[in-house]
Each structure stands twice: as structure tokens, then as C-alpha cells.
Design a protein around this motif. Structure first.
Motif, PDB file in Angstrom:
ATOM      1  N   ARG A 264      40.479  40.291  39.149  1.00 34.66           N
ATOM      2  CA  ARG A 264      41.867  40.713  38.942  1.00 34.66           C
ATOM      3  C   ARG A 264      42.822  39.527  39.054  1.00 34.66           C
ATOM      4  NH1 ARG A 264      44.034  43.795  43.911  1.00 34.66           N
ATOM      5  NH2 ARG A 264      43.930  41.636  44.639  1.00 34.66           N
ATOM      6  N   GLU A 265      42.591  38.663  40.033  1.00 34.75           N
ATOM      7  CA  GLU A 265      43.490  37.537  40.244  1.00 34.75           C
ATOM      8  C   GLU A 265      43.329  36.463  39.173  1.00 34.75           C
ATOM      9  OE1 GLU A 265      45.857  37.511  42.438  1.00 34.75           O
ATOM     10  OE2 GLU A 265      45.232  39.462  43.233  1.00 34.75           O
ATOM     11  N   ASN A 266      42.081  36.145  38.838  1.00 38.02           N
ATOM     12  CA  ASN A 266      41.851  35.096  37.832  1.00 38.02           C
ATOM     13  C   ASN A 266      40.418  35.240  37.321  1.00 38.02           C
ATOM     14  OD1 ASN A 266      41.398  32.616  36.423  1.00 38.02           O
ATOM     15  ND2 ASN A 266      43.116  31.717  37.535  1.00 38.02           N
ATOM     16  N   ASP A 267      40.279  35.933  36.195  1.00 36.44           N
ATOM     17  CA  ASP A 267      38.932  36.180  35.668  1.00 36.44           C
ATOM     18  C   ASP A 267      38.262  34.905  35.178  1.00 36.44           C
ATOM     19  OD1 ASP A 267      40.709  35.902  33.607  1.00 36.44           O
ATOM     20  OD2 ASP A 267      39.731  37.382  32.309  1.00 36.44           O
ATOM     21  N   PHE A 268      39.067  33.921  34.733  1.00 35.97           N
ATOM     22  CA  PHE A 268      38.479  32.661  34.253  1.00 35.97           C
ATOM     23  C   PHE A 268      37.796  31.924  35.398  1.00 35.97           C
ATOM     24  CE2 PHE A 268      38.785  28.068  33.424  1.00 35.97           C
ATOM     25  CZ  PHE A 268      38.090  27.997  32.224  1.00 35.97           C
ATOM     26  N   ARG A 269      38.444  31.853  36.557  1.00 38.00           N
ATOM     27  CA  ARG A 269      37.844  31.170  37.699  1.00 38.00           C
ATOM     28  C   ARG A 269      36.636  31.937  38.213  1.00 38.00           C
ATOM     29  NH1 ARG A 269      42.908  28.999  41.448  1.00 38.00           N
ATOM     30  NH2 ARG A 269      43.776  27.543  39.905  1.00 38.00           N
ATOM     31  N   ALA A 270      36.728  33.270  38.203  1.00 36.76           N
ATOM     32  CA  ALA A 270      35.586  34.071  38.652  1.00 36.76           C
ATOM     33  C   ALA A 270      34.372  33.828  37.773  1.00 36.76           C
ATOM     34  CB  ALA A 270      35.959  35.551  38.640  1.00 36.76           C
ATOM     35  N   GLU A 271      34.598  33.730  36.467  1.00 37.55           N
ATOM     36  CA  GLU A 271      33.488  33.454  35.552  1.00 37.55           C
ATOM     37  C   GLU A 271      32.977  32.035  35.743  1.00 37.55           C
ATOM     38  OE1 GLU A 271      32.379  34.459  30.906  1.00 37.55           O
ATOM     39  OE2 GLU A 271      34.434  34.658  31.636  1.00 37.55           O
ATOM     40  N   ALA A 272      33.874  31.098  36.062  1.00 34.81           N
ATOM     41  CA  ALA A 272      33.456  29.716  36.292  1.00 34.81           C
ATOM     42  C   ALA A 272      32.597  29.597  37.547  1.00 34.81           C
ATOM     43  CB  ALA A 272      34.685  28.816  36.415  1.00 34.81           C
ATOM     44  N   LEU A 273      32.799  30.516  38.496  1.00 33.15           N
ATOM     45  CA  LEU A 273      31.982  30.511  39.711  1.00 33.15           C
ATOM     46  C   LEU A 273      30.602  31.122  39.497  1.00 33.15           C
ATOM     47  CD1 LEU A 273      34.672  31.527  42.352  1.00 33.15           C
ATOM     48  CD2 LEU A 273      33.545  29.303  42.133  1.00 33.15           C
ATOM     49  N   GLY A 274      30.369  31.675  38.314  1.00 35.78           N
ATOM     50  CA  GLY A 274      29.045  32.203  37.986  1.00 35.78           C
ATOM     51  C   GLY A 274      28.955  33.711  37.913  1.00 35.78           C
ATOM     52  N   TYR A 275      30.076  34.403  38.115  1.00 43.29           N
ATOM     53  CA  TYR A 275      30.055  35.864  38.041  1.00 43.29           C
ATOM     54  C   TYR A 275      30.218  36.318  36.594  1.00 43.29           C
ATOM     55  CZ  TYR A 275      30.783  35.674  43.083  1.00 43.29           C
ATOM     56  OH  TYR A 275      30.649  35.418  44.420  1.00 43.29           O
ATOM     57  N   ARG A 276      29.380  37.235  36.166  1.00 36.20           N
ATOM     58  CA  ARG A 276      29.481  37.787  34.809  1.00 36.20           C
ATOM     59  C   ARG A 276      30.558  38.861  34.829  1.00 36.20           C
ATOM     60  NH1 ARG A 276      23.675  39.091  32.403  1.00 36.20           N
ATOM     61  NH2 ARG A 276      25.006  39.261  30.546  1.00 36.20           N
ATOM     62  N   THR A 277      31.756  38.492  34.463  1.00 41.02           N
ATOM     63  CA  THR A 277      32.921  39.359  34.631  1.00 41.02           C
ATOM     64  C   THR A 277      32.812  40.648  33.811  1.00 41.02           C
ATOM     65  OG1 THR A 277      34.099  38.123  32.904  1.00 41.02           O
ATOM     66  CG2 THR A 277      34.440  37.432  35.184  1.00 41.02           C
ATOM     67  N   VAL A 278      32.206  40.576  32.635  1.00 46.03           N
ATOM     68  CA  VAL A 278      32.057  41.774  31.802  1.00 46.03           C
ATOM     69  C   VAL A 278      31.173  42.806  32.508  1.00 46.03           C
ATOM     70  CG1 VAL A 278      31.155  42.674  29.627  1.00 46.03           C
ATOM     71  CG2 VAL A 278      32.464  40.544  29.652  1.00 46.03           C
ATOM     72  N   VAL A 279      30.116  42.335  33.182  1.00 46.23           N
ATOM     73  CA  VAL A 279      29.220  43.243  33.900  1.00 46.23           C
ATOM     74  C   VAL A 279      29.962  43.907  35.052  1.00 46.23           C
ATOM     75  CG1 VAL A 279      27.129  43.387  35.290  1.00 46.23           C
ATOM     76  CG2 VAL A 279      27.166  41.948  33.245  1.00 46.23           C
ATOM     77  N   TYR A 280      30.715  43.123  35.813  1.00 47.24           N
ATOM     78  CA  TYR A 280      31.448  43.683  36.953  1.00 47.24           C
ATOM     79  C   TYR A 280      32.530  44.654  36.483  1.00 47.24           C
ATOM     80  CZ  TYR A 280      29.266  40.756  40.504  1.00 47.24           C
ATOM     81  OH  TYR A 280      28.365  40.196  41.381  1.00 47.24           O
ATOM     82  N   ARG A 281      33.211  44.325  35.411  1.00 53.64           N
ATOM     83  CA  ARG A 281      34.232  45.238  34.887  1.00 53.64           C
ATOM     84  C   ARG A 281      33.606  46.537  34.392  1.00 53.64           C
ATOM     85  NH1 ARG A 281      38.195  41.378  31.227  1.00 53.64           N
ATOM     86  NH2 ARG A 281      39.366  40.448  32.967  1.00 53.64           N
ATOM     87  N   THR A 282      32.455  46.415  33.750  1.00 53.58           N
ATOM     88  CA  THR A 282      31.772  47.613  33.261  1.00 53.58           C
ATOM     89  C   THR A 282      31.331  48.498  34.418  1.00 53.58           C
ATOM     90  OG1 THR A 282      30.986  46.391  31.316  1.00 53.58           O
ATOM     91  CG2 THR A 282      29.865  48.447  31.856  1.00 53.58           C
ATOM     92  N   LEU A 283      30.789  47.893  35.478  1.00 53.42           N
ATOM     93  CA  LEU A 283      30.383  48.670  36.647  1.00 53.42           C
ATOM     94  C   LEU A 283      31.590  49.333  37.302  1.00 53.42           C
ATOM     95  CD1 LEU A 283      27.705  46.325  38.278  1.00 53.42           C
ATOM     96  CD2 LEU A 283      27.328  48.496  37.095  1.00 53.42           C
ATOM     97  N   SER A 284      32.705  48.623  37.362  1.00 52.74           N
ATOM     98  CA  SER A 284      33.927  49.211  37.914  1.00 52.74           C
ATOM     99  C   SER A 284      34.383  50.398  37.074  1.00 52.74           C
ATOM    100  CB  SER A 284      35.031  48.147  37.972  1.00 52.74           C
ATOM    101  OG  SER A 284      36.249  48.705  38.412  1.00 52.74           O
ATOM    102  N   ASN A 285      34.282  50.263  35.762  1.00 50.74           N
ATOM    103  CA  ASN A 285      34.653  51.352  34.860  1.00 50.74           C
ATOM    104  C   ASN A 285      33.742  52.568  35.054  1.00 50.74           C
ATOM    105  OD1 ASN A 285      36.327  52.327  32.684  1.00 50.74           O
ATOM    106  ND2 ASN A 285      34.584  52.044  31.309  1.00 50.74           N
ATOM    107  N   VAL A 286      32.453  52.329  35.232  1.00 54.43           N
ATOM    108  CA  VAL A 286      31.490  53.421  35.427  1.00 54.43           C
ATOM    109  C   VAL A 286      31.742  54.141  36.754  1.00 54.43           C
ATOM    110  CG1 VAL A 286      29.047  53.932  35.811  1.00 54.43           C
ATOM    111  CG2 VAL A 286      29.727  52.399  33.956  1.00 54.43           C
TER     112      VAL A 286
END
Length: 380
Positions: free
Chosen positions: A219-241
Motif C-alpha cells: 500500500r505504501e510503495n508497491d515498487f519498493r515491495a517488489e524490489a525487496l522480492g515480494y510478488r505484489t500481484v500474488v499478495y494483492r490477489t490473496l488479499s482480494n480472495v
């Protein structure tokens, strides 16, 4: 014990803690404190909206995703129970369980598809996609008359234990808080209360887990989260589910309480607007905001017309005021109250109370209240 139950997410404000305790006790003892039919309906609606808004805040407040399809999952839950019990030969618990399970499976598939294909787009584009999907689902539910009842909706029977005619005792139970009828309505209310409490505590655990921290980082900065190695699309999809699943359970509770469901009952876009208003009033990104906002909004929605009727009668004979205080203008005053709440509580009621609690106390002058401190050494 309480700290573990709340997943180390304490109110962090004495006023907020006191308010939450009062609201919890009020909802827990609603059948005893407010035995009227309307009051109990309002309390049940508050509980259902707490679950619905808290599930939406997981998506908006903690993940930063704006979705207009939340009422679609709410409606799927309500229709799942309605269709299953309407098609069953007898309203059994097995049929009710089948309806809830089928609704959860449909919501799981839809939320997964929406997440995988739509969350790659950003901001307003995703919101527009969800709005289009929700509108299409509403149209589909209105036109499939043989399956969903169309515009007329579906009326159905619930298991005997949950019917208003079922009674545990022939005479009302005498309590220190007054008389109460131990009937099916009483049992259904506490079924909703227990389920909503479990949903709320589960959501608190989710947002305060490592998974929840990653969502807040996205939420704060998806670019930095992805740079840290987190697959943001997967986490967003799980949050949506997860958000869709809890909204579906809230829809199931609504259908059980009303014993009816139709397009305007659970799929209306007005419900989506109500959810957004409640999130803003209570405080975005705070689960406790769902409780505060739901209580304030549903109470205003349910009793504002009665208050205006009393105010109009009290000001009768004065110029302009009776015309402004007529019950027909309750939406105008609801809008005024919302504007005032946003103006005075820009971060929501919960956010404002926490800010006040975190504000450091004013330092007293070193010389006390009588005046400034006097130097110890004499001047030459």
C-alpha cells in the motif's frame, strides 16, 4: 490474554477503548437492552455491516486497492443461502451448509480470476473493471428469474431452530435487564454475533501477521515491495480472495436474518456507497474503524428520520425550520453529518482518537503555574 486475542493491536487510546467496550457490550446484550423488533433489526444490521466493512478495509485500507465489486461477493453469499434453502425439500442445516459452501467456492473463483487478470492494472483502471463486473452480475441476477427470482427475489424458510416461531421456553425469561423471549430470533441474533466476532478477530490476526505487514508495504510503495522480492500481484490477489470470502460470509448472515434476498437487498450499488462512507467515517486502515463507522452510520440511517420528526414538531410555528427538519429531508442531513465528520475527523474517528492519545502532553513551565522559573544565581 486480551492482547493475544486482539493480535497485539490494542486501541491505543483510552477514549477509543472505552467506546469499543460500550459498543461491544451494547451489541452483545442487544436482545436484553433493546427488545423491540426494530432495535434488534438495527443491531443485526450493524453486526453484518461490521463484517462487510472490515473485509473491504482489508482490501482498501491495508492493501490500497479500490474495488467496486465488493457488493457482488456480498450478494453471492446471500444468493447462495437463498437458492440452496429455496430449492431444498425441507429447510435443513445440511442445505444451509451447502449454500454457504457453494457461495464461498463461487466467490473464490471469481475473486481469483479478477485478481489475476485485473490487478496488473493500476488505480482507477482496476476500479472500473470491478465496477463493470459488479454491474454485469447485478443485471444477470435480475434477469435469471427461474434461478434467482429476478426483481422479486427469493423468500425461503430457514431451519426450525432459527425461525421466529421456535421457542425454547413458553414464558419470557426474567433477567435483571428485563424480559426476553428465547425464540428463534434470539438464537439467530447470537449466531450472527458469534460469527461476526470470529470474522473480526480473524481479520485482526491477518492484518497484524507478516502477511498483513507485506500488504501494508505494498500500500505504501508497491515498487519498493517488489524490489525487496515480494510478488505484489500474488499478495494483492490473496488479499482480494480473503476480502471476498469474508464479504460472502456477511452476505450469508444477511440472508439468514432476513429470510429473503433480492437484487436491491444485497447487490445494490447504494450498499457499496454505504461501505465507502463507513470506511471514511470510522477510519481507513483500522479494523476498529469498521465497528465505529458501522454503528454511527446505521444508527443515523435508521433513526435520523425519527429525530427529524421530533425536531420538526418541536419547532412548529417557527419560520423555515419545520420545512428543513421534515423526515423527507433525512438524506440532506445525513450528507451534512458526513461532511462534518470528514471535516473534523479527516483520518476517521479512530484515527483522530489515536492521534490525540499519541500527542505528547504540554510541558509545564519550570517555575510551576505561578510564573516562569527564577534563576538560582544572583545577578551582579
Amino acid at each position: 490474554m486480551l492482547n493475544r486475542l486482539l493480535s497485539n493491536d490494542l486501541p491505543r487510546s483510552r477514549w477509543l477503548a472505552a467506546l469499543l467496550v460500550v459498543l461491544f457490550l451494547g451489541l452483545a446484550l442487544a436482545p436484553f437492552l433493546f427488545p423491540g423488533v426494530k432495535a434488534l433489526n438495527v443491531a443485526a444490521k450493524v453486526l453484518i455491516f461490521i463484517a462487510l466493512v472490515a473485509s473491504f478495509d482489508l482490501l482498501l485500507g491495508y492493501t490500497g486497492i479500490v474495488s467496486f465489486a465488493h457488493t457482488m461477493f456480498f450478494g453471492i453469499g446471500a444468493y447462495g443461502v437463498a437458492i440452496a434453502l429455496n430449492a431444498a425439500e425441507s429447510p435443513s442445516w445440511w442445505a444451509l451448509g451447502q449454500g454457504v459452501l457453494a457461495a464461498l467456492l463461487v466467490s473464490l473463483v471469481l475473486s481469483l480470476v479478477i485478481g489475476l487478470f485485473s490487478l496488473r492494472v493500476k488505480a482507477i483502471f482496476f476500479a472500473m473493471i470491478t465496477l463493470a463486473v459488479a454491474t454485469a452480475f447485478l443485471t444477470l441476477a435480475s434477469q435469471l428469474s427461474d434461478f434467482t427470482g429476478g426483481e422479486d427475489g427469493l423468500s425461503f424458510s430457514v431451519p426450525e431452530l432459527l425461525t421466529p416461531g421456535f421457542t425454547l421456553m413458553e414464558e419470557p425469561l426474567q433477567t435483571p435487564l428485563g424480559e426476553v423471549d428465547l425464540n428463534g430470533r434470539f438464537i439467530t441474533y447470537y449466531l450472527i454475533f458469534g460469527t461476526v466476532t470470529a470474522i473480526f478477530l480473524t481479520l485482526l490476526r491477518i492484518v497484524n501477521s507478516p502477511f498483513g505487514r507485506v500488504l501494508q508495504a505494498i500500500r505504501e510503495n508497491d515498487f519498493r515491495a517488489e524490489a525487496l522480492g515480494y510478488r505484489t500481484v500474488v499478495y494483492r490477489t490473496l488479499s482480494n480472495v480473503l476480502s471476498a470470502s469474508f464479504a460472502t460470509l456477511a452476505g450469508c448472515l444477511l440472508a439468514i436474518w432476513l429470510r429473503y434476498n433480492g437484487p436491491d437487498t444485497s447487490l445494490s450499488f447504494e450498499i457499496m456507497l454505504d461501505i465507502l462512507l463507513i470506511v471514511v467515517i470510522g477510519g481507513m486502515g483500522t479494523m476498529y474503524g469498521a465497528v465505529i463507522g458501522s454503528v454511527l452510520f446505521v444508527l443515523a440511517q435508521s433513526y435520523l428520520q425519527d429525530l427529524l420528526r421530533l425536531a420538526g414538531g418541536a419547532t412548529e410555528g417557527l419560520p423555515l425550520l419545520p420545512a428543513l427538519l421534515t423526515p423527507d429531508r433525512w438524506l440532506l442531513w445525513l450528507g451534512v453529518l458526513f461532511v462534518l465528520s470528514v471535516y473534523y475527523f479527516p483520518s476517521g474517528v479512530v484515527g483522530k482518537l489515536r492521534e490525540r492519545a499519541a500527542r505528547p502532553p504540554r510541558a509545564r513551565p519550570a517555575g510551576g503555574a505561578s510564573g516562569p522559573a527564577q534563576p538560582n544565581a544572583r545577578r551582579p
